[in-house]
Scaffold this motif. Structure first.
Motif, PDB file in Angstrom:
ATOM      1  N   ASP A   4       0.882  -1.168   0.000  1.00  0.00           N
ATOM      2  CA  ASP A   4       0.000   0.000   0.000  1.00  0.00           C
ATOM      3  C   ASP A   4       0.917   1.214   0.000  1.00  0.00           C
ATOM      4  OD1 ASP A   4      -1.828   2.036   0.523  1.00  0.00           O
ATOM      5  OD2 ASP A   4      -2.960   0.843   1.965  1.00  0.00           O
ATOM      6  N   GLU A   5       0.934   1.937  -1.115  1.00  0.00           N
ATOM      7  CA  GLU A   5       1.835   3.080  -1.255  1.00  0.00           C
ATOM      8  C   GLU A   5       1.068   4.326  -1.660  1.00  0.00           C
ATOM      9  OE1 GLU A   5       4.736   1.925  -4.138  1.00  0.00           O
ATOM     10  OE2 GLU A   5       5.691   0.479  -2.789  1.00  0.00           O
ATOM     11  N   THR A   6       1.542   5.462  -1.181  1.00  0.00           N
ATOM     12  CA  THR A   6       0.977   6.742  -1.558  1.00  0.00           C
ATOM     13  C   THR A   6       2.091   7.597  -2.146  1.00  0.00           C
ATOM     14  OG1 THR A   6      -0.643   6.594   0.205  1.00  0.00           O
ATOM     15  CG2 THR A   6      -0.280   8.766  -0.735  1.00  0.00           C
ATOM     16  N   GLY A   7       1.827   8.200  -3.288  1.00  0.00           N
ATOM     17  CA  GLY A   7       2.813   9.064  -3.940  1.00  0.00           C
ATOM     18  C   GLY A   7       2.329   9.460  -5.311  1.00  0.00           C
ATOM     19  N   HIS A   8       2.922  10.490  -5.868  1.00  0.00           N
ATOM     20  CA  HIS A   8       2.576  10.978  -7.203  1.00  0.00           C
ATOM     21  C   HIS A   8       1.083  11.304  -7.313  1.00  0.00           C
ATOM     22  CE1 HIS A   8       6.574   9.838  -8.498  1.00  0.00           C
ATOM     23  NE2 HIS A   8       6.378   8.649  -7.975  1.00  0.00           N
TER      24      HIS A   8
END
Length: 173
Positions: free
Chosen positions: A30-34
């Motif tokens: 689970d990643e958050t970015g861009h």
């Protein structure tokens, strides 16, 4: 590792019909970015003997759920892959990393196809296509090296201001 896409319809169809509902969830990120949140879920199955891919030992399903923070729009994409690595040879996290590495190669091809219109090139004989691909890769690498994150914007800038490009290369007097 081989990612099965639409240009491999038989392989893609057979991978899609494997018993994914019964497969155990092997890896989740689970990643958050861009400007988006992306959740990736990976399942692995032992392949059937009738799979049209030599030396395939395992099949992989990755479901990627991406939510754009700006628009709130969510998209779900499922990809399938095969690997000759037998179960237990590498960890599930390492296998997920290999798949992510493949996506970075796809990004490079996408930039070459979209920004540099490589597929529309009329250069098709001898070593010229390989030379042009190398020059495009060099341009992308140099553009990133000097800090551009948007290759299209950089290309537009240097097309409009060629002297800036020559200055970067030390070719101005």
């Amino acid at each position: 590792l081989f990612i099965a896409k639409g240009n491999q319809p038989t392989l893609h169809r057979r991978l899609k019909t494997l018993p994914w509902r019964e497969a155990v969830l092997n890896d989740r990120t689970d990643e958050t970015g861009h400007g988006r949140r992306e959740i990736r879920r990976m399942k692995i199955c032992t392949v059937r003997p009738d799979l049209p891919f030599p030396y395939a030992a395992q099949a992989i399903q990755v479901k990627r759920r991406r939510t754009d923070h700006r628009t709130g729009k969510t998209t779900i994409v499922t990809i399938y892959a095969v690997t000759s690595l037998p179960p237990g040879r590498i960890t599930h996290a390492q296998l997920a990393t290999l798949i992510r590495g493949h996506w970075s190669i796809e990004v490079l091809h996408h930039i070459r196809d979209v920004t540099f219109r490589e597929d529309a090139s009329k250069i098709r004989t001898g070593t010229a296509p390989r030379i042009m691909a190398s020059l495009r890769n060099l341009a992308i690498g140099l553009t990133r090296l000097i800090g551009w994150t948007n290759i299209t914007a950089a290309t537009d800038h240097y097309r409009s201001h060629p002297a800036d490009g020559l200055q970067l290369l030390g070719l101005t007097t």
